[in-house]
Write a protein that holds these residues in place. Structure first.
Motif, short mmCIF file in Angstrom:
data_model
loop_
_atom_site.label_atom_id
_atom_site.label_comp_id
_atom_site.label_asym_id
_atom_site.label_seq_id
_atom_site.Cartn_x
_atom_site.Cartn_y
_atom_site.Cartn_z
N ARG A 171 0.96 -1.32 0.14
CA ARG A 171 -0.03 -0.02 0.03
C ARG A 171 0.99 1.40 -0.13
NH1 ARG A 171 -3.10 0.78 5.33
NH2 ARG A 171 -1.25 1.63 5.67
N LEU A 172 0.87 1.98 -0.83
CA LEU A 172 1.34 3.40 -1.08
C LEU A 172 0.78 4.27 -0.42
CD1 LEU A 172 2.03 3.02 -4.98
CD2 LEU A 172 3.83 2.45 -3.20
N ASP A 173 1.63 4.74 0.43
CA ASP A 173 1.22 6.01 1.52
C ASP A 173 1.88 7.10 1.35
OD1 ASP A 173 -1.12 4.57 2.75
OD2 ASP A 173 0.14 3.45 3.76
N GLY A 174 3.25 6.86 0.73
CA GLY A 174 4.02 8.16 0.85
C GLY A 174 5.01 8.09 -0.51
N SER A 175 5.64 6.97 -0.66
CA SER A 175 6.28 6.64 -2.07
C SER A 175 5.27 6.69 -3.14
CB SER A 175 6.90 5.27 -2.03
OG SER A 175 7.77 5.14 -1.02
N THR A 176 5.99 7.15 -4.45
CA THR A 176 5.24 7.02 -5.79
C THR A 176 5.26 5.68 -6.21
OG1 THR A 176 7.18 7.59 -6.93
CG2 THR A 176 5.79 9.53 -6.26
N ILE A 206 0.83 -3.54 -6.00
CA ILE A 206 1.11 -2.47 -5.47
C ILE A 206 -0.16 -1.30 -5.72
CG2 ILE A 206 2.74 -0.34 -5.71
CD1 ILE A 206 4.86 -2.30 -7.05
N PHE A 207 -0.59 -0.61 -4.68
CA PHE A 207 -1.64 0.18 -4.77
C PHE A 207 -1.71 1.37 -3.73
CE2 PHE A 207 -2.59 -2.61 -1.25
CZ PHE A 207 -3.45 -1.94 -0.33
N ASP A 208 -2.49 2.19 -4.40
CA ASP A 208 -2.60 3.74 -3.71
C ASP A 208 -3.29 3.60 -2.64
OD1 ASP A 208 -2.63 6.30 -2.95
OD2 ASP A 208 -3.07 7.10 -5.10
N GLY A 209 -2.83 3.76 -1.36
CA GLY A 209 -3.62 3.61 -0.07
C GLY A 209 -4.42 4.63 0.03
N SER A 210 -4.50 5.73 -0.74
CA SER A 210 -5.57 6.97 -0.54
C SER A 210 -6.46 6.87 -1.84
CB SER A 210 -4.75 8.47 -0.67
OG SER A 210 -4.10 8.48 -2.09
N ASP A 211 -6.43 5.84 -2.60
CA ASP A 211 -7.36 5.69 -3.57
C ASP A 211 -8.49 4.55 -3.01
OD1 ASP A 211 -8.92 4.62 -5.79
OD2 ASP A 211 -7.27 5.20 -7.14
N GLU A 212 -9.75 4.91 -2.81
CA GLU A 212 -10.74 3.84 -2.17
C GLU A 212 -10.96 2.85 -3.03
OE1 GLU A 212 -14.12 5.71 -0.81
OE2 GLU A 212 -13.11 7.47 0.02
#
Length: 152
Positions: free
Chosen positions: A7-12, A109-115
């Protein structure tokens, strides 16, 4: 085999894919990066050419004459012409548990800010739990990856 969830929370995404690819190539492996859209793969392709002045990460987008020779191959296809043993799934790309035996390492790999991305990752986690594979969840803490959960 473990199926890794990052879960990406800071890294791109670009930085995370680059790190995975560099480490895999350093071990003598190959990577296939499966995405869902050409535009995002174009951005990854551009990033891999320019991310550092003092490094070169050999790669290509699928569809060329030399796909089988590429250490890192970017694709939207489920085919693996470069015989990679590491599969990176990005931007909601999905996997079929029946294809897992051809890989030694699989990372979603997924964006943690994307619901929506988080919901898809949860669906994939549940799918992995119905197999004989282990799902392992990683999250960023203080700039480092920390294992947060492991299915039994």
């Amino acid at each position: 085999m473990d199926i890794l969830f990052y879960r990406l929370d800071g890294s791109t995404l670009e930085a995370t894919v680059t790190t995975f690819a560099e480490r895999t190539l350093a071990r003598g492996g190959r990577v296939v990066v499966r995405g869902t859209g050409a535009a995002r793969l174009d951005m990854l392709d551009a990033h891999l050419w320019t991310y550092r002045d003092d490094a070169f990460l050999p790669h290509a987008q699928a569809g060329g004459d030399h796909d089988a020779d590429q250490p890192v191959l970017l694709t939207t296809s489920t085919e693996t012409p470069n015989a990679a043993k590491t599969l990176l799934l990005v931007d909601g790309a999905r996997f079929d548990p029946s294809e897992m035996p051809q890989f030694e390492r699989v990372a979603l790999i997924f964006d943690g800010s994307d619901e929506e991305a988080t919901a898809l990752a949860r669906d994939d986690w549940r799918q992995v739990m119905q197999t004989d594979h282990t799902a392992v969840f990683w999250a960023e803490e203080g700039g480092r990856w920390v294992e947060k959960a492991r299915s039994s």
